[in-house]
Write a protein that holds these residues in place. Sequence first.
Motif, mmCIF file in Angstrom:
data_model
loop_
_atom_site.group_PDB
_atom_site.id
_atom_site.type_symbol
_atom_site.label_atom_id
_atom_site.label_comp_id
_atom_site.label_asym_id
_atom_site.label_seq_id
_atom_site.Cartn_x
_atom_site.Cartn_y
_atom_site.Cartn_z
ATOM 1 N N VAL A 107 1.897 11.769 -4.466
ATOM 2 C CA VAL A 107 1.281 12.805 -3.772
ATOM 3 C C VAL A 107 1.945 14.033 -3.460
ATOM 4 N N SER A 108 1.806 15.117 -3.804
ATOM 5 C CA SER A 108 2.302 16.443 -3.731
ATOM 6 C C SER A 108 1.889 16.886 -2.552
ATOM 7 N N PHE A 109 2.729 18.184 -2.132
ATOM 8 C CA PHE A 109 2.113 18.943 -1.083
ATOM 9 C C PHE A 109 0.858 19.553 -1.259
ATOM 10 N N GLY A 110 -0.207 19.539 -0.410
ATOM 11 C CA GLY A 110 -1.304 20.171 -0.944
ATOM 12 C C GLY A 110 -2.418 19.167 -1.449
ATOM 13 N N GLN A 111 -1.870 18.095 -1.703
ATOM 14 C CA GLN A 111 -2.748 17.008 -2.294
ATOM 15 C C GLN A 111 -3.280 15.857 -1.513
ATOM 16 N N SER A 112 -4.329 15.458 -1.469
ATOM 17 C CA SER A 112 -4.762 14.538 -0.674
ATOM 18 C C SER A 112 -4.104 13.091 -0.862
ATOM 19 N N LEU A 113 -4.111 12.248 0.145
ATOM 20 C CA LEU A 113 -3.507 11.025 0.129
ATOM 21 C C LEU A 113 -4.566 10.147 -0.712
ATOM 22 N N PRO A 114 -4.249 9.142 -1.550
ATOM 23 C CA PRO A 114 -5.385 8.369 -2.013
ATOM 24 C C PRO A 114 -6.318 7.560 -1.242
ATOM 25 N N GLU A 115 -7.612 8.095 -1.078
ATOM 26 C CA GLU A 115 -8.372 7.704 -0.236
ATOM 27 C C GLU A 115 -8.744 6.231 -0.017
ATOM 28 N N LEU A 150 0.741 -1.229 -0.028
ATOM 29 C CA LEU A 150 0.099 -0.063 0.042
ATOM 30 C C LEU A 150 0.912 1.332 0.005
ATOM 31 N N GLU A 151 0.958 1.994 -1.415
ATOM 32 C CA GLU A 151 1.823 3.064 -1.416
ATOM 33 C C GLU A 151 1.037 4.534 -1.095
ATOM 34 N N LEU A 152 1.329 4.843 0.245
ATOM 35 C CA LEU A 152 0.444 5.935 0.835
ATOM 36 C C LEU A 152 0.692 7.285 0.130
ATOM 37 N N HIS A 153 1.888 7.380 -0.516
ATOM 38 C CA HIS A 153 2.237 8.536 -1.145
ATOM 39 C C HIS A 153 2.600 8.617 -2.765
ATOM 40 N N GLY A 154 1.881 7.422 -3.182
ATOM 41 C CA GLY A 154 1.989 7.141 -4.556
ATOM 42 C C GLY A 154 3.305 6.248 -5.082
ATOM 43 N N THR A 155 3.660 6.480 -6.451
ATOM 44 C CA THR A 155 4.896 5.980 -6.624
ATOM 45 C C THR A 155 5.579 6.978 -7.908
ATOM 46 N N ALA A 156 6.884 7.001 -7.984
ATOM 47 C CA ALA A 156 7.639 7.675 -8.677
ATOM 48 C C ALA A 156 8.103 6.846 -10.064
ATOM 49 N N ARG A 157 7.386 5.754 -9.904
ATOM 50 C CA ARG A 157 7.668 4.854 -11.100
ATOM 51 C C ARG A 157 6.694 4.949 -12.337
ATOM 52 N N GLU A 158 5.734 5.821 -12.108
ATOM 53 C CA GLU A 158 4.644 6.106 -13.259
ATOM 54 C C GLU A 158 4.168 7.596 -13.216
ATOM 55 N N VAL A 159 3.590 7.946 -14.329
ATOM 56 C CA VAL A 159 3.129 9.419 -14.313
ATOM 57 C C VAL A 159 2.004 9.180 -14.850
ATOM 58 N N GLY A 160 1.195 10.096 -14.237
ATOM 59 C CA GLY A 160 -0.487 9.966 -14.559
ATOM 60 C C GLY A 160 -1.094 11.402 -15.251
ATOM 61 N N VAL A 194 6.300 11.193 12.075
ATOM 62 C CA VAL A 194 5.918 12.617 12.472
ATOM 63 C C VAL A 194 5.028 13.115 11.284
ATOM 64 N N VAL A 195 5.038 12.459 10.309
ATOM 65 C CA VAL A 195 4.226 12.967 9.186
ATOM 66 C C VAL A 195 2.820 12.212 9.143
ATOM 67 N N TYR A 196 1.876 13.183 9.439
ATOM 68 C CA TYR A 196 0.511 12.760 9.380
ATOM 69 C C TYR A 196 -0.221 13.068 8.082
ATOM 70 N N PRO A 197 -1.196 12.151 7.631
ATOM 71 C CA PRO A 197 -1.923 11.048 8.480
ATOM 72 C C PRO A 197 -1.371 9.730 8.397
#
Length: 247
Positions: A164-172, A116-126, A196-199
């Motif tokens: 996931v960039s700053f200001g972008q929500s984590l994938p729900e 489960l990749e909370l912050h996405g993957t840099a192996r792809e672009v979307g 220390v990084v939430y959520p």
Amino acid sequence: MTSGIQLAALWLRKAKSAVVFTGAGISTESGIPDFRSPGGVWTKYRTVYFDEFCQSAEARHEYWTQKAESHKQFAAADPNIGHQIIAKWEEQGTIRGVITQNIDGLHQIAGSRDVLELHGTAREVGCLDCQARFPVDPFVDQFLETNEVPPCPDCGGRLKHATVSFGQSLPELVLHRAHRWCLEADVILTIGSSLVVYPAAGLPEAGKQNGAKLIIVNRDETGLDSIADMTIPGSCGEALAAMDAAL
């Protein structure tokens, strides 16, 4: 230290649902710098927030400049002994799977299947406009060659790394599934995260509050040391290798 490793291994052996939670510290041992460390990308460039990326061509160029540089750091990296042991544990049924804050894909390359990749993957672009997804390498190469942000090949829209960039929500859906894993866990082993990084850091915390044993492996103190059942300082790879040997 030895007795702690032995006890952690005993908890894992007896666990009915053990979860591994990883942060940047496990991948620094593969040569990928923590973005926050001196010389890391975040210390060299300004932060490009998600709304800026969406609205400004200049911000998109700045974003792609940063991502192209960090891409070099992980594209050639290989999984280390820590990634390999975690993959083996999943295959053996010792753990349920991996929740990771990392975007480097090294868990999957090592053989982990349920990640489960909370912050996405840099192996792809979307594409933000048509939601198409593509492997990242050709687009980074194109940017480095032309110094122009590549458009989506399907619709010509705004192409962004699938992180996931700053200001972008984590994938729900990913966050919901990770939360459920932690609530159902009887052991949560966190590795290489400052917690220390939430959520994201709230996930092992929620598991602990719901009765799971919380084991923390990290070089430095973390935000959850005070509630952990065990803290193991030092190298992630060495601690995992010792735990695996004890198993």
